[in-house]
Design an enzyme around this catalytic site. Structure first.
Site, PDB file in Angstrom:
ATOM      1  N   ARG A   1     -17.785  -1.744 -14.474  1.00  0.00           N
ATOM      2  CA  ARG A   1     -17.589  -1.096 -13.172  1.00  0.00           C
ATOM      3  C   ARG A   1     -17.857  -2.110 -12.068  1.00  0.00           C
ATOM      4  O   ARG A   1     -17.217  -2.114 -11.033  1.00  0.00           O
ATOM      5  CB  ARG A   1     -18.496   0.135 -13.016  1.00  0.00           C
ATOM      6  CG  ARG A   1     -18.437   0.704 -11.623  1.00  0.00           C
ATOM      7  CD  ARG A   1     -19.067   2.077 -11.401  1.00  0.00           C
ATOM      8  NE  ARG A   1     -20.074   2.490 -12.343  1.00  0.00           N
ATOM      9  CZ  ARG A   1     -21.344   2.065 -12.338  1.00  0.00           C
ATOM     10  NH1 ARG A   1     -21.760   1.197 -11.432  1.00  0.00           N
ATOM     11  NH2 ARG A   1     -22.197   2.503 -13.238  1.00  0.00           N
TER      12      ARG A   1
ATOM     13  N   TYR B   1       0.264   9.531   6.044  1.00  0.00           N
ATOM     14  CA  TYR B   1       0.457  10.018   4.685  1.00  0.00           C
ATOM     15  C   TYR B   1      -0.278  11.356   4.528  1.00  0.00           C
ATOM     16  O   TYR B   1      -1.442  11.474   4.932  1.00  0.00           O
ATOM     17  CB  TYR B   1      -0.097   8.960   3.717  1.00  0.00           C
ATOM     18  CG  TYR B   1      -0.064   9.386   2.287  1.00  0.00           C
ATOM     19  CD1 TYR B   1       1.153   9.535   1.628  1.00  0.00           C
ATOM     20  CD2 TYR B   1      -1.226   9.652   1.592  1.00  0.00           C
ATOM     21  CE1 TYR B   1       1.197   9.946   0.314  1.00  0.00           C
ATOM     22  CE2 TYR B   1      -1.202  10.060   0.272  1.00  0.00           C
ATOM     23  CZ  TYR B   1       0.021  10.201  -0.357  1.00  0.00           C
ATOM     24  OH  TYR B   1       0.060  10.608  -1.659  1.00  0.00           O
TER      25      TYR B   1
ATOM     26  N   ASP C   1      -3.234   0.847   7.272  1.00  0.00           N
ATOM     27  CA  ASP C   1      -2.575   1.157   6.005  1.00  0.00           C
ATOM     28  C   ASP C   1      -1.235   0.425   6.015  1.00  0.00           C
ATOM     29  O   ASP C   1      -0.318   0.789   6.738  1.00  0.00           O
ATOM     30  CB  ASP C   1      -2.395   2.679   5.889  1.00  0.00           C
ATOM     31  CG  ASP C   1      -1.761   3.095   4.558  1.00  0.00           C
ATOM     32  OD1 ASP C   1      -1.070   2.262   3.935  1.00  0.00           O
ATOM     33  OD2 ASP C   1      -1.952   4.260   4.159  1.00  0.00           O
TER      34      ASP C   1
ATOM     35  N   LYS D   1       2.643   1.788  -4.752  1.00  0.00           N
ATOM     36  CA  LYS D   1       3.964   1.700  -4.128  1.00  0.00           C
ATOM     37  C   LYS D   1       4.535   0.294  -4.298  1.00  0.00           C
ATOM     38  O   LYS D   1       4.688  -0.158  -5.412  1.00  0.00           O
ATOM     39  CB  LYS D   1       3.851   2.133  -2.660  1.00  0.00           C
ATOM     40  CG  LYS D   1       3.000   3.396  -2.446  1.00  0.00           C
ATOM     41  CD  LYS D   1       3.590   4.646  -3.069  1.00  0.00           C
ATOM     42  CE  LYS D   1       2.616   5.825  -3.119  1.00  0.00           C
ATOM     43  NZ  LYS D   1       1.979   6.178  -1.876  1.00  0.00           N
TER      44      LYS D   1
END
Ligand SMILES: *Cc1c(COP(=O)(O)O)cnc(C)c1O
Length: 384
Positions: free
Chosen positions: A49, A101, A172, A197
């Site tokens: 992690r 978004y 973003d 994306k």
């Protein structure tokens, strides 16, 4: 390395051969833990992690593309946004663009608002910035170009106002990618991507990443990455890094295909409006020409006729798949009002100018003549 051109950085940015075998691609380090030769005496890798070499290769590569010093990868774009918000104080005041978004809007209003943070949503191109971003603002969240209306906001101007009031600026950059827009160079403190994306580009991974050149922001993001734990698995990091290698090539083709489709739509009598900042009639044209080196592969348009016709159009294409998401090699078509932006209340959608019949295209890298023929077909099929 970082003074190389972007096309080169996509492939080599922050990369080195794996030291044990010389493997050219970083291996998929599919392990949860690492052996320690003595208690607390380790190689620098303790637990996956906290550290994973495959993930780190991706983080370094995208950091160089965005001109950052640090990349911090997450299990999704929204996990990256969530983690950034977790670095803020509990009473943070966040100012956000009004066309974001749908999932970002839902995260802010349904998850973080109840923790004591406050959010305001407005159009940075029509609200004077000193009113939009008052003293006491903690974070400005800027999506540009926006999803799905392709509005463009002036990153440098918003950054100047953020600096005046001591607010952080996060951009973003999912739609433009670093190939067409580099927000850190324009004054942003953090860039966030849904790597789902364009960065991955093959519609086979969900992921996110945050990039910064600000050491304090990097440190707090890294802390949250480990403390909250929304990390991507090594396979997803590896696939995304593989995708990034062709990012520059893909973006050039996405964009040239998009230009042909925009020209066809703009000339079509049955199209009421095209949203694409390359068009000189587009309100974002001047700012986009200044701050972007390309306009990308996302197009939205309003079809003349009923919502039913727009639905029929989306159901009639054969190459354009009717699906959510964007940025993959294959072309996608969708209806934001009932699909990606259904989580935004109807009256709010209307107030933002997002009509129920708005159609959004993610233009792929197929042959443009096949794509145009497919849209022609949907145009007549939806008329019937
Ligand atoms: C998809 C998307 C997100 C969210 O990313 P996920 O990877 O789906 O969590 C955020 N911003 C934009 C602009 C997006 O298109």
């Amino acid at each position: 390395m970082s003074d190389h051109k972007l096309d080169t950085l996509c492939i080599h940015g922050g990369q080195h051969h794996e030291p044990v075998t010389g493997a050219v691609m970083p291996p998929v380090f599919q392990t949860s833990t690492y052996a320690q030769e003595w208690p607390a005496k380790h190689t620098g890798y303790e637990y996956a992690r906290t550290q994973n070499p495959t993930r780190e290769a991706l983080e370094r590569c995208v950091a160089t593309l965005e001109g950052g010093t640090d990349g911090v990868a997450f299990g999704s774009g929204l996990a990256a946004t969530t983690s950034l918000l977790h670095t803020l104080p509990a009473n943070a005041r966040v100012v956000c663009g009004d066309d974001v978004y749908g999932g970002t809007f839902r995260l802010f209003t349904k998850v973080f608002e109840k923790t004591g943070m406050t959010f305001s949503f407005l159009d940075f191109s029509t609200t004077p910035l000193d009113r939009a971003i008052p003293e006491g603002t903690t974070l400005v969240w800027l999506e540009t170009p926006t999803n799905p209306l392709l509005k463009v906001f002036d990153i440098a101007a918003v950054s100047a106002r953020c600096k005046a009031v001591g607010a952080l600026l996060a951009v973003d950059n999912t739609f433009a990618t670093p190939i067409f827009q580099r927000p850190l160079a324009l004054g942003a403190d953090v860039v966030v991507h849904s790597t789902t994306k364009y960065l991955n580009g093959h519609s086979d991974v969900v992921g996110g990443i945050a990039l910064t050149a600000n050491p304090a922001v990097a440190q707090s993001l890294r802390f949250i990455q480990n403390a909250a734990g929304a990390v991507p698995g090594p396979w997803d990091a590896w696939l995304t890094l593989r995708g990034v290698k062709t990012l520059a090539l893909r973006m050039a083709r996405h964009q040239s295909n998009a230009h042909q489709i925009v020209a066809w739509l703009a000339d079509h009598g049955e199209v009421a409006r095209v949203y694409y900042p390359l068009l000189p009639s587009d309100p974002g044209f001047a700012v986009a020409s200044r701050q972007m080196s390309g306009f990308g592969g996302m197009i939205s348009f309003d079809l003349v006729g009923s919502l039913r016709r727009a639905e029929k159009f989306c159901a009639s294409t054969r190459l354009f798949t009717c699906a959510e998401s964007l940025g993959g090699v294959e072309s996608l078509i969708e209806l934001p009002a009932t699909m990606t932006h259904a989580s935004v209340p109807a009256e709010q959608r209307r107030a933002r100018g997002l009509s129920d019949g708005l159609i959004r295209l993610s233009v792929g890298i197929e042959d443009p003549s096949d794509l145009l023929a497919d849209l022609e077909h949907a145009m007549s099929a939806s008329r019937a």
